[in-house]
Design a protein around this motif. Structure first.
Motif, PDB file in Angstrom:
ATOM      1  N   ARG A   1      -1.828  -6.567  -2.895  1.00 52.35           N
ATOM      2  CA  ARG A   1      -1.719  -7.366  -1.680  1.00 52.35           C
ATOM      3  C   ARG A   1      -0.401  -8.117  -1.677  1.00 52.35           C
ATOM      4  O   ARG A   1       0.203  -8.354  -2.720  1.00 52.35           O
ATOM      5  N   TYR A   2       0.061  -8.478  -0.489  1.00 53.29           N
ATOM      6  CA  TYR A   2       1.250  -9.312  -0.322  1.00 53.29           C
ATOM      7  C   TYR A   2       0.921 -10.330   0.756  1.00 53.29           C
ATOM      8  O   TYR A   2       0.721  -9.977   1.913  1.00 53.29           O
ATOM      9  N   ARG A   3       0.813 -11.599   0.344  1.00 49.69           N
ATOM     10  CA  ARG A   3       0.442 -12.666   1.279  1.00 49.69           C
ATOM     11  C   ARG A   3      -0.841 -12.282   2.014  1.00 49.69           C
ATOM     12  O   ARG A   3      -1.868 -12.066   1.386  1.00 49.69           O
ATOM     13  N   ASP A   4      -0.795 -12.123   3.359  1.00 49.72           N
ATOM     14  CA  ASP A   4      -2.027 -11.812   4.092  1.00 49.72           C
ATOM     15  C   ASP A   4      -2.206 -10.326   4.328  1.00 49.72           C
ATOM     16  O   ASP A   4      -3.119  -9.910   5.040  1.00 49.72           O
ATOM     17  N   LEU A   5      -1.347  -9.495   3.712  1.00 52.05           N
ATOM     18  CA  LEU A   5      -1.462  -8.042   3.813  1.00 52.05           C
ATOM     19  C   LEU A   5      -2.216  -7.526   2.590  1.00 52.05           C
ATOM     20  O   LEU A   5      -1.767  -7.715   1.457  1.00 52.05           O
ATOM     21  N   VAL A   6      -3.357  -6.875   2.814  1.00 50.37           N
ATOM     22  CA  VAL A   6      -4.234  -6.452   1.722  1.00 50.37           C
ATOM     23  C   VAL A   6      -4.532  -4.970   1.866  1.00 50.37           C
ATOM     24  O   VAL A   6      -4.887  -4.495   2.953  1.00 50.37           O
ATOM     25  N   LEU A   7      -4.407  -4.236   0.754  1.00 43.63           N
ATOM     26  CA  LEU A   7      -4.764  -2.822   0.723  1.00 43.63           C
ATOM     27  C   LEU A   7      -6.001  -2.630  -0.138  1.00 43.63           C
ATOM     28  O   LEU A   7      -6.135  -3.252  -1.184  1.00 43.63           O
ATOM     29  N   ASP A   8      -6.871  -1.753   0.302  1.00 45.15           N
ATOM     30  CA  ASP A   8      -8.067  -1.383  -0.453  1.00 45.15           C
ATOM     31  C   ASP A   8      -7.939   0.095  -0.809  1.00 45.15           C
ATOM     32  O   ASP A   8      -8.191   0.973   0.016  1.00 45.15           O
ATOM     33  N   ASP A   9      -7.538   0.375  -2.057  1.00 41.46           N
ATOM     34  CA  ASP A   9      -7.311   1.759  -2.467  1.00 41.46           C
ATOM     35  C   ASP A   9      -8.596   2.557  -2.613  1.00 41.46           C
ATOM     36  O   ASP A   9      -8.570   3.785  -2.609  1.00 41.46           O
ATOM     37  N   THR A  10      -9.722   1.891  -2.778  1.00 39.43           N
ATOM     38  CA  THR A  10     -10.976   2.629  -2.911  1.00 39.43           C
ATOM     39  C   THR A  10     -11.395   3.242  -1.582  1.00 39.43           C
ATOM     40  O   THR A  10     -12.061   4.278  -1.552  1.00 39.43           O
ATOM     41  N   TYR A  64      -0.380   4.943   5.402  1.00 38.88           N
ATOM     42  CA  TYR A  64      -0.949   4.188   4.286  1.00 38.88           C
ATOM     43  C   TYR A  64      -0.101   4.353   3.032  1.00 38.88           C
ATOM     44  O   TYR A  64       0.178   3.381   2.322  1.00 38.88           O
ATOM     45  N   ARG A  65       0.307   5.604   2.738  1.00 38.42           N
ATOM     46  CA  ARG A  65       1.139   5.828   1.551  1.00 38.42           C
ATOM     47  C   ARG A  65       2.465   5.092   1.662  1.00 38.42           C
ATOM     48  O   ARG A  65       2.943   4.503   0.681  1.00 38.42           O
ATOM     49  N   LEU A  66       3.066   5.104   2.856  1.00 40.07           N
ATOM     50  CA  LEU A  66       4.323   4.388   3.050  1.00 40.07           C
ATOM     51  C   LEU A  66       4.116   2.889   2.848  1.00 40.07           C
ATOM     52  O   LEU A  66       4.905   2.233   2.150  1.00 40.07           O
ATOM     53  N   LEU A  67       3.089   2.333   3.458  1.00 44.50           N
ATOM     54  CA  LEU A  67       2.840   0.901   3.328  1.00 44.50           C
ATOM     55  C   LEU A  67       2.594   0.522   1.877  1.00 44.50           C
ATOM     56  O   LEU A  67       3.111  -0.495   1.390  1.00 44.50           O
ATOM     57  N   LYS A  82      15.667   6.164   2.239  1.00 45.78           N
ATOM     58  CA  LYS A  82      14.885   7.175   2.944  1.00 45.78           C
ATOM     59  C   LYS A  82      14.499   8.305   2.003  1.00 45.78           C
ATOM     60  O   LYS A  82      13.413   8.879   2.122  1.00 45.78           O
ATOM     61  N   GLU A  83      15.368   8.642   1.069  1.00 45.41           N
ATOM     62  CA  GLU A  83      15.054   9.691   0.105  1.00 45.41           C
ATOM     63  C   GLU A  83      13.870   9.292  -0.760  1.00 45.41           C
ATOM     64  O   GLU A  83      12.958  10.086  -1.001  1.00 45.41           O
ATOM     65  N   GLN A  84      13.865   8.043  -1.246  1.00 49.17           N
ATOM     66  CA  GLN A  84      12.758   7.570  -2.068  1.00 49.17           C
ATOM     67  C   GLN A  84      11.449   7.579  -1.273  1.00 49.17           C
ATOM     68  O   GLN A  84      10.397   7.980  -1.779  1.00 49.17           O
ATOM     69  N   ILE A  85      11.524   7.146  -0.029  1.00 52.52           N
ATOM     70  CA  ILE A  85      10.326   7.102   0.810  1.00 52.52           C
ATOM     71  C   ILE A  85       9.811   8.498   1.091  1.00 52.52           C
ATOM     72  O   ILE A  85       8.615   8.775   0.969  1.00 52.52           O
ATOM     73  N   GLY A  86      10.714   9.418   1.455  1.00 59.82           N
ATOM     74  CA  GLY A  86      10.288  10.778   1.747  1.00 59.82           C
ATOM     75  C   GLY A  86       9.657  11.454   0.553  1.00 59.82           C
ATOM     76  O   GLY A  86       8.645  12.156   0.671  1.00 59.82           O
ATOM     77  N   ARG A  87      10.238  11.220  -0.632  1.00 60.62           N
ATOM     78  CA  ARG A  87       9.696  11.836  -1.845  1.00 60.62           C
ATOM     79  C   ARG A  87       8.299  11.312  -2.140  1.00 60.62           C
ATOM     80  O   ARG A  87       7.412  12.054  -2.553  1.00 60.62           O
ATOM     81  N   TYR A  88       8.089  10.002  -1.936  1.00 57.40           N
ATOM     82  CA  TYR A  88       6.785   9.416  -2.245  1.00 57.40           C
ATOM     83  C   TYR A  88       5.738   9.802  -1.210  1.00 57.40           C
ATOM     84  O   TYR A  88       4.615  10.199  -1.535  1.00 57.40           O
ATOM     85  N   VAL A  89       6.096   9.697   0.079  1.00 58.40           N
ATOM     86  CA  VAL A  89       5.107   9.899   1.137  1.00 58.40           C
ATOM     87  C   VAL A  89       4.693  11.351   1.263  1.00 58.40           C
ATOM     88  O   VAL A  89       3.504  11.671   1.404  1.00 58.40           O
TER      89      VAL A  89
END
Length: 246
Positions: free
Chosen positions: A141-150, A168-171, A184-191
């Motif tokens: 999470r970051y401040r009020d931004l929360v991810l639930d990976d499950t 979701y993967r980008l976020l 952009k290269e790092q993002i494209g490779r990950y997403v």
């Protein structure tokens, strides 16, 4: 002659469980030992569950191509078992079906064939949980931004965000690297899992970032920013005065 290449990320004695076939396990365990980690090896998903129930590991490297790994999460661990962060080692064509398999906790992946430097760097991010990004039961999470990976869901404050898998993967990638510009290269490779990172072109990444920004920053102060000529980052706008729009 001065070697100006960046040093590989190193461990400090953390205990890592490597789950994979003989060749992969030998490569990774040897490399990790040299990099300052302690390692244990499991040859199957079933053996990994047994080891995880008996020992406390700081991180698990899991080869998703093992035949008994699909459905691993349906074999529950005892309630008291520690659930470490997991770094999945997966094939590009299996990304769409990749699901968190070892319960709540931090998760990330690299695609095979992988670079050892990338594995070490992703491990370090999972292990340190540094900066303003904090772990909670479901994910980071970051401040009020929360991810639930499950559940592969995200929310900003009380607002649930309706994200596509790519969004979701980008976020998640932006969040676990908060306050750091990603190219952009790092993002494209990950997403998308492409080894070159740019097969879909800059325009596809720009459109993806724009769609995500509209959802995440719709009713709250902007968290996703552009560093023109460099890439994108997630954080407070006062961290870097060069933040701009799409």
């Amino acid at each position: 002659m001065i070697d100006d290449r960046p040093a590989l990320a190193r461990g400090s004695g953390q205990h890592v469980l490597v789950v994979g076939g003989p060749e992969l396990a030998e490569l990774l365990s040897t490399t990790l030992e040299l990099a300052g980690y302690r390692t244990a090896v499991a040859a199957t998903g079933a053996e990994a569950l047994t080891r995880a129930a008996e020992h406390r590991y700081d991180l698990v490297l899991l080869d998703t191509t093992l035949p008994d790994v699909p459905g691993l999460g349906r074999r529950p661990l005892p309630p008291a078992t520690h659930r470490p962060p997991v770094l999945f080692l997966t094939a590009c064509d299996a990304l769409d079906s990749l699901l968190p398999e070892l319960g709540p906790g931090e998760k990330d992946y690299v695609t095979q064939p992988f670079r050892v430097a990338e594995v070490l760097a992703r491990m370090q991010v999972l292990l340190r949980g540094a900066g303003p990004v904090r772990r909670h039961e479901g994910g980071p999470r970051y401040r009020d931004l929360v991810l639930d990976d499950t559940l592969c869901q995200a929310r900003r404050g009380t607002l649930a965000l309706d994200l596509t898998p790519a969004e979701y993967r980008l976020l998640r990638h932006l969040l676990v690297h908060a306050d750091r510009v990603l190219s952009k290269e790092q993002i494209g490779r990950y997403v998308w899992g492409d080894s070159r990172g740019d097969s879909r072109g800059d325009n596809a990444i720009e459109q993806l970032v724009s769609r995500l920004r509209r959802k995440v920053d719709r009713d709250a102060p902007a968290l996703i920013h552009t560093r023109r000529g460099f890439g994108y980052w997630l954080g407070r706008s006062d961290v870097d005065g060069s933040a701009t729009g799409p």
